[in-house]
Design an enzyme around this catalytic site. Structure first.
Site, short mmCIF file in Angstrom:
data_model
loop_
_atom_site.label_atom_id
_atom_site.label_comp_id
_atom_site.label_asym_id
_atom_site.label_seq_id
_atom_site.Cartn_x
_atom_site.Cartn_y
_atom_site.Cartn_z
N GLY A 59 0.81 -1.20 0.00
CA GLY A 59 0.00 0.00 0.00
C GLY A 59 0.84 1.25 0.00
CG HIS B 30 14.11 11.83 8.51
ND1 HIS B 30 15.47 11.68 8.69
CD2 HIS B 30 13.74 10.86 7.63
CE1 HIS B 30 15.91 10.68 7.95
NE2 HIS B 30 14.88 10.18 7.30
#
Length: 336
Positions: free
Chosen positions: A226, A246
């Site tokens: 997915g 990040h």
């Protein structure tokens, strides 16, 4: 000679930093760390083995030794240090890929355009190359291979540190979001026999046997394909986002976290695993890594306060921050 702690010395050391990276790349290409695995050797011996110029090699080794990478003894022989061990081939947590990635022309060229980013906020890599970093990798498979090698080296060290620092024993189902080849789940499942894992990533990634099959843990892991930008699997106790947040700007991160918040069971946890930027003037690897993120991708390394604000927008709050043996931290989020 200026002391490296003097104002002049500090600026000079930073200004010539590209040569430190070049030195690492040179000794890695010549397999110097591998050649020192059996015993200490002089630059002359190493040059003869590597078909290199001995004086030039000595000058490179000398500067690296001054930084703690290798150590020269009174007889002129160079020894491995813990840092130099990470440049060896095939060792656990090898950082050869990180050195390669940091010294690739596309990466270094982007760094030269950091002034543009500071002036405009536009990612330097996008500005220099006309496309984003991840799109560039898809167009240049050889760059993608170096990136994968670099991330594998970093992930191996991270995976063990996370599994040692966090108690997964109370969880029944752990989803590794963007979990790659499954190295983190292997470390977690080995330590916690009652836990089941979900490896969630792109179809071409989860379809590979990876670390899970090699560890004999296939029966305890569900592979699900997915896109974490649109959804994550429902019904788990713990969702792990290791070095995912990040890479992206706040609005994208907020959506990823919201997906995890909606999908987790009552009492569930979201674990964001990233470098945590300390306050003040503390020298910390997260600050240099944040410059890399600023230059190459739309993301950033964050402070605890910045994580708290991000969690709040996603309906979460920080329960605790858990340090690890590496430079990363585990930021544990619960429902607000």
């Amino acid at each position: 000679m200026e002391s490296m702690q003097s104002p002049v010395g500090i600026i000079m050391d930073l200004a010539w930093g590209c040569f430190h990276a070049g030195a690492l790349n040179a000794v890695m290409q010549l397999r110097i760390a591998d050649r020192l695995a059996s015993r200490p050797k002089t630059a002359e011996e190493l040059a003869a083995e590597a078909n290199a110029h001995s004086l030039s090699l000595y000058r490179v080794l000398r500067v690296l030794a001054s930084k703690g990478v290798f150590a020269e003894d009174d007889d002129g022989r160079f020894h491995l240090t813990p840092s130099a061990e990470l440049l060896r081939t095939g060792v656990p947590f090898s950082l050869q890929g990180v050195v390669q990635l940091g010294t690739l022309p596309p990466t270094m060229e982007a760094a030269l355009h950091l002034p543009h980013t500071v002036k405009t906020g536009e990612c330097a890599f996008d500005f220099r190359h006309g496309v984003g970093f991840f799109e560039y990798m898809s167009e240049h498979p050889s760059i993608g291979e170096v990136f994968d090698k670099a991330m594998a080296g970093v992930s191996d060290a991270d995976n063990r540190a996370i599994a040692e620092a966090y108690d997964f024993g109370a969880a029944s189902r752990v989803v590794d979001v963007g979990g790659g080849l499954g190295g983190l789940l292997v470390e977690v499942l080995r330590r916690y026999p009652s836990v089941r894992g979900v490896l969630y990533d792109r179809l071409e990634v989860v379809g590979q046997p990876g670390r899970i099959a090699a560890a004999g843990l296939d029966k305890r892991v569900d592979r699900m394909a997915g896109d974490f930008f649109t959804s994550v699997p429902d019904g788990a106790d713990v969702y792990v986002l290791k070095r995912i947040i990040h890479d992206w700007a706040d609005d994208t991160c907020m959506n990823i976290l919201k997906h995890c918040r909606r999908a987790m069971v009552a009492g569930g946890r979201v674990l964001v695993v990233d470098a945590l930027v300390p306050p003040g003037n503390t020298d910390h690897p997260s600050k240099a890594l944040d410059l890399c993120m600023l230059t190459v991708v739309p993301g950033r390394e964050r402070t605890e306060a910045e994580f708290a604000a991000l969690f709040h927008t996603a309906g979460l709050k920080i329960a605790r921050v858990i340090p690890t043996a590496n430079s990363i931290a585990i930021v544990e989020g619960i429902a607000a």
